[in-house]
Each structure stands twice: as C-alpha cells, then as structure tokens.
Design an enzyme around this catalytic site. Structure first.
Site, PDB file in Angstrom:
ATOM      1  N   ASP A  13       8.521  -3.500   3.763  1.00  0.00           N
ATOM      2  CA  ASP A  13       9.849  -3.273   3.288  1.00  0.00           C
ATOM      3  C   ASP A  13      10.976  -4.151   3.875  1.00  0.00           C
ATOM      4  O   ASP A  13      11.960  -3.470   3.865  1.00  0.00           O
ATOM      5  CB  ASP A  13       9.957  -1.633   3.880  1.00  0.00           C
ATOM      6  CG  ASP A  13       8.967  -0.805   3.578  1.00  0.00           C
ATOM      7  OD1 ASP A  13       8.129  -1.209   2.551  1.00  0.00           O
ATOM      8  OD2 ASP A  13       9.026   0.271   4.159  1.00  0.00           O
ATOM      9  N   LYS A  76       5.157   1.685  -2.625  1.00  0.00           N
ATOM     10  CA  LYS A  76       4.617   2.801  -1.948  1.00  0.00           C
ATOM     11  C   LYS A  76       5.935   3.698  -1.977  1.00  0.00           C
ATOM     12  O   LYS A  76       7.093   3.389  -1.988  1.00  0.00           O
ATOM     13  CB  LYS A  76       4.265   2.428  -0.497  1.00  0.00           C
ATOM     14  CG  LYS A  76       5.558   1.875   0.391  1.00  0.00           C
ATOM     15  CD  LYS A  76       4.828   1.587   1.946  1.00  0.00           C
ATOM     16  CE  LYS A  76       6.111   1.128   2.851  1.00  0.00           C
ATOM     17  NZ  LYS A  76       6.851   2.244   3.147  1.00  0.00           N
ATOM     18  N   CYS A 109       9.546   3.102   8.917  1.00  0.00           N
ATOM     19  CA  CYS A 109       8.408   2.788   8.209  1.00  0.00           C
ATOM     20  C   CYS A 109       7.418   1.957   9.156  1.00  0.00           C
ATOM     21  O   CYS A 109       6.291   1.869   8.781  1.00  0.00           O
ATOM     22  CB  CYS A 109       8.801   1.903   7.074  1.00  0.00           C
ATOM     23  SG  CYS A 109       9.787   3.005   5.857  1.00  0.00           S
TER      24      CYS A 109
END
Length: 180
Positions: A13, A76, A109
C-alpha cells in the site's frame, strides 16, 4: 537465514497522498526502491498490493515504475493483504516460506498482513527501514506488535546481504552499486 529460493518480497500500500505524508517519506521511498531492485536482481518474486486504489490512488510513480517491470498489482479492500483471495493464490503458487515485508502503514495494513501470515505459518522478516506510519510512535508500536507476534526485524541492507550470502561475483558487484 533468508535465501532467494524460499523468499518473496511483499510490498504493502505505498499509495497516493498517504505515501507522501509518512514519516521520513523520501527515505522510505529510497529504501523501498533499493529493496525492490534488490529482489529483482535476485530474480525473487514480488507481491505488490494496493488498498482501495480507486479511492486512495495508485502506488507512487517511482515505485510503480520499478514494480511493474516484474509484477502486477493486486487490489484489496481489507487491511490485511492475506484477506485477498488473489494474494493467497499467488503466494501459494510460489511455494515460499519466507516473507520479506515492507510498506505502509506499519501499525495497520503491514501489521494485519504480518499477523495473518504468521498465523498461516509463514516466516515474516519485517524490513524496519522500509515501513512507515504517519507518526513515529505508530511506526514503533507497529514494529513492536509484529515482533511480539514472532516477526523478525531486519533492514534493507542486512536483508539484501543475507540473500547474497557471499562477497563475490557479478551479482555482488551489482548489489554494491545499488546500495551506494
């Protein structure tokens, strides 16, 4: 010990405006770039994920340019990459046990991905200088939470030299150029 035949690099990310407001963002991007190029030098697979790219934007241009040479992005919607069926399928196909983990945010995350990977019996090597959060405290806490779960911490240079194993050969020369 990390080996190129058992390891996979996972990049989490590093996207849009959020990537720019991470603590020490320029240094983070530098270390991630070295780590990605090092994995490519070793012909090691890379799994690259993005959280809600339609809302948060894509991976920062400099890193996306490097990553797109050897891998495709996996979108995602969960904080943990493990919750993505595509991520699980690609990881299973690779048949590797050691995960080299980097990206943002350390305490959300990256942490949740680490937790799920450890729960599924992967060895996680957290690259401490290639993760970040918006605050130093959250980064430190995220690293602490992951090490308490059983993740091993490393840094970019230690990781790459561990994968290299010996101080000789053309790959070693290329690695030295990369980290300097």
């Amino acid at each position: 010990m990390l080996t190129t035949d058992k390891s996979v690099l996972v990049i989490i990310d590093v996207q849009g405006k959020l990537a720019q407001v991470m603590q020490q963002s320029p240094e983070l991007h530098k270390q991630l770039g070295i780590l990605i190029q090092g994995a490519q030098l070793f012909d090691m697979p890379i799994l690259w994920v993005e959280q809600l790219p339609d809302k948060l934007g894509g991976t920062t241009e400099e890193l996306a340019a490097l990553l797109s040479k050897t891998t495709q992005v996996i979108p995602k919607s969960y904080f943990s990459a493990w919750q993505s069926p595509e991520f699980q399928q690609q990881l299973a196909r690779l048949n590797r046990t050691d995960i080299i983990l980097a990206g943002i945010e350390t305490h959300v995350c990256v942490y949740q991905t680490c937790q799920d990977l450890l729960s599924n019996r992967y060895n996680v090597h957290l690259v401490a200088d290639a993760v970040s959060s918006r605050t130093v405290e959250n980064k430190q806490l995220g690293i602490q939470m992951m090490t308490q779960l059983g993740a091993r911490t490393t840094n970019t240079e230690s990781c790459l030299f561990e994968l290299q194993h010996q101080a000789s050969g053309e790959r070693f020369k290329s690695l030295l150029k990369l980290i300097k």
